[in-house]
Design a protein around this motif. Structure first.
Motif, PDB file in Angstrom:
ATOM      1  N   LEU A  52       0.859  -1.179   0.000  1.00  0.00           N
ATOM      2  CA  LEU A  52       0.000   0.000   0.000  1.00  0.00           C
ATOM      3  C   LEU A  52       0.896   1.230   0.000  1.00  0.00           C
ATOM      4  O   LEU A  52       2.052   1.165   0.432  1.00  0.00           O
ATOM      5  N   ALA A  53       0.368   2.333  -0.472  1.00  0.00           N
ATOM      6  CA  ALA A  53       1.101   3.592  -0.443  1.00  0.00           C
ATOM      7  C   ALA A  53       0.201   4.639   0.178  1.00  0.00           C
ATOM      8  O   ALA A  53      -0.928   4.841  -0.271  1.00  0.00           O
ATOM      9  N   THR A  54       0.692   5.268   1.218  1.00  0.00           N
ATOM     10  CA  THR A  54      -0.116   6.287   1.887  1.00  0.00           C
ATOM     11  C   THR A  54       0.806   7.202   2.678  1.00  0.00           C
ATOM     12  O   THR A  54       2.000   6.937   2.804  1.00  0.00           O
ATOM     13  N   VAL A  93       9.291   6.450   0.641  1.00  0.00           N
ATOM     14  CA  VAL A  93       9.321   6.377  -0.819  1.00  0.00           C
ATOM     15  C   VAL A  93      10.720   6.643  -1.378  1.00  0.00           C
ATOM     16  O   VAL A  93      11.098   6.074  -2.408  1.00  0.00           O
ATOM     17  N   ALA A  94      11.494   7.489  -0.687  1.00  0.00           N
ATOM     18  CA  ALA A  94      12.825   7.816  -1.200  1.00  0.00           C
ATOM     19  C   ALA A  94      13.766   6.609  -1.192  1.00  0.00           C
ATOM     20  O   ALA A  94      14.761   6.578  -1.913  1.00  0.00           O
ATOM     21  N   PRO A 111       3.737   6.646  -6.250  1.00  0.00           N
ATOM     22  CA  PRO A 111       3.776   7.340  -4.955  1.00  0.00           C
ATOM     23  C   PRO A 111       5.114   8.028  -4.686  1.00  0.00           C
ATOM     24  O   PRO A 111       5.190   8.897  -3.812  1.00  0.00           O
ATOM     25  N   ARG A 112       6.143   7.677  -5.434  1.00  0.00           N
ATOM     26  CA  ARG A 112       7.439   8.345  -5.236  1.00  0.00           C
ATOM     27  C   ARG A 112       7.377   9.808  -5.653  1.00  0.00           C
ATOM     28  O   ARG A 112       8.247  10.592  -5.289  1.00  0.00           O
ATOM     29  N   VAL A 119       4.851   6.717   2.351  1.00  0.00           N
ATOM     30  CA  VAL A 119       5.568   5.475   2.620  1.00  0.00           C
ATOM     31  C   VAL A 119       4.860   4.326   1.897  1.00  0.00           C
ATOM     32  O   VAL A 119       3.664   4.404   1.598  1.00  0.00           O
ATOM     33  N   PHE A 120       5.629   3.293   1.617  1.00  0.00           N
ATOM     34  CA  PHE A 120       5.031   2.019   1.221  1.00  0.00           C
ATOM     35  C   PHE A 120       4.883   1.160   2.469  1.00  0.00           C
ATOM     36  O   PHE A 120       5.808   1.075   3.299  1.00  0.00           O
ATOM     37  N   LEU A 121       3.733   0.535   2.583  1.00  0.00           N
ATOM     38  CA  LEU A 121       3.480  -0.410   3.658  1.00  0.00           C
ATOM     39  C   LEU A 121       3.455  -1.798   3.030  1.00  0.00           C
ATOM     40  O   LEU A 121       2.629  -2.066   2.154  1.00  0.00           O
TER      41      LEU A 121
END
Lengths: 150, 150
Positions: A52-54, A93-94, A111-112, A119-121
């Motif tokens: 996930l990305a949030t 993301v970095a 998401p980057r 962040v990616f979860l």
């Protein structure tokens, strides 16, 4: 009249096809001090993990960081996939070269580009169920304790 | 390109049309000792309340009876309705003349035929949000503290 129930093998193939398809929209439930939380998020599937990305400050990210499990629902009510999962890693993301590339390739956004707060979860599924109609309620369990039953 | 964002008035009308339409499938999140729970259920809308029908022993019914709030998601990710609600009443199907008639008329089944273990759960919404694309994130709040903002 309902179709014949799918075998567990067929359902696993359908679930994997769903998880690896383009733009997989899911409902993501977590729990926290304020009770149940639920948001629609787009997921990606990488190495048997849900990505996930949030934002790091979102309720979902905070609930998971505080130890909540996630329960993720996909699909219309007549073609349900339900995944119970636990947070395995939170990746800014970095620093998410592999995850970012996988997510951007499967999803409709990257998401980057969303800023440093993202962040990616990475969530590890431990239980997966899938069913269409009432006649598929038996055998709906496809993964238990992190292991595929088929 | 995204359409122009809908006004709050338009969104309220769309939300009410959705809640009163035929066979409204929703994702219902609750929280309990085992963490977040999430199931797909068909809802009905009666007197500004969401009606669910499920077994009294289901995790959803038990979580709500134990004080959990509900967070209910409708629609695809590009046309979301999110309702936060609290349990107002639990009505055994045998005593649910009004609720049963309303639910059966709007849904595709009649829970009064499902056996004595079934109950109707009447949930009082206190917060409702609705959005389609990113440009509708502002003004997505349509109800707060149980009162419509429009």
């Amino acid at each position: 009249m309902a179709d014949d129930p799918r075998s567990r093998q067929e359902r696993k193939a359908d679930v994997l096809a769903r998880l690896t398809g383009p733009v997989v929209d899911a409902w993501v439930a977590t729990a926290g001090d304020a009770g149940p939380h639920l948001v629609p998020l787009t997921l990606a599937w990488l190495d048997e993990r849900i990505l996930l990305a949030t934002s790091r400050t979102s309720v979902t990210a905070r609930n998971l960081a505080a130890g909540s499990r996630a329960r993720i629902g996909l699909g219309p009510t007549r073609d349900v996939v339900l995944v119970d999962a636990a947070l395995e890693a939170t990746i800014p993301v970095a620093e998410a070269e592999v995850e970012g590339a996988a997510y951007a390739a499967q999803s409709d956004w990257d998401p980057r580009t969303a800023g440093e707060s993202y962040v990616f979860l990475a969530l590890r599924p431990d239980r997966i169920q899938a069913w269409r109609e009432e006649n598929e309620i038996p055998d709906r369990l496809l993964m238990r304790d992190g292991a595929w039953l088929v």
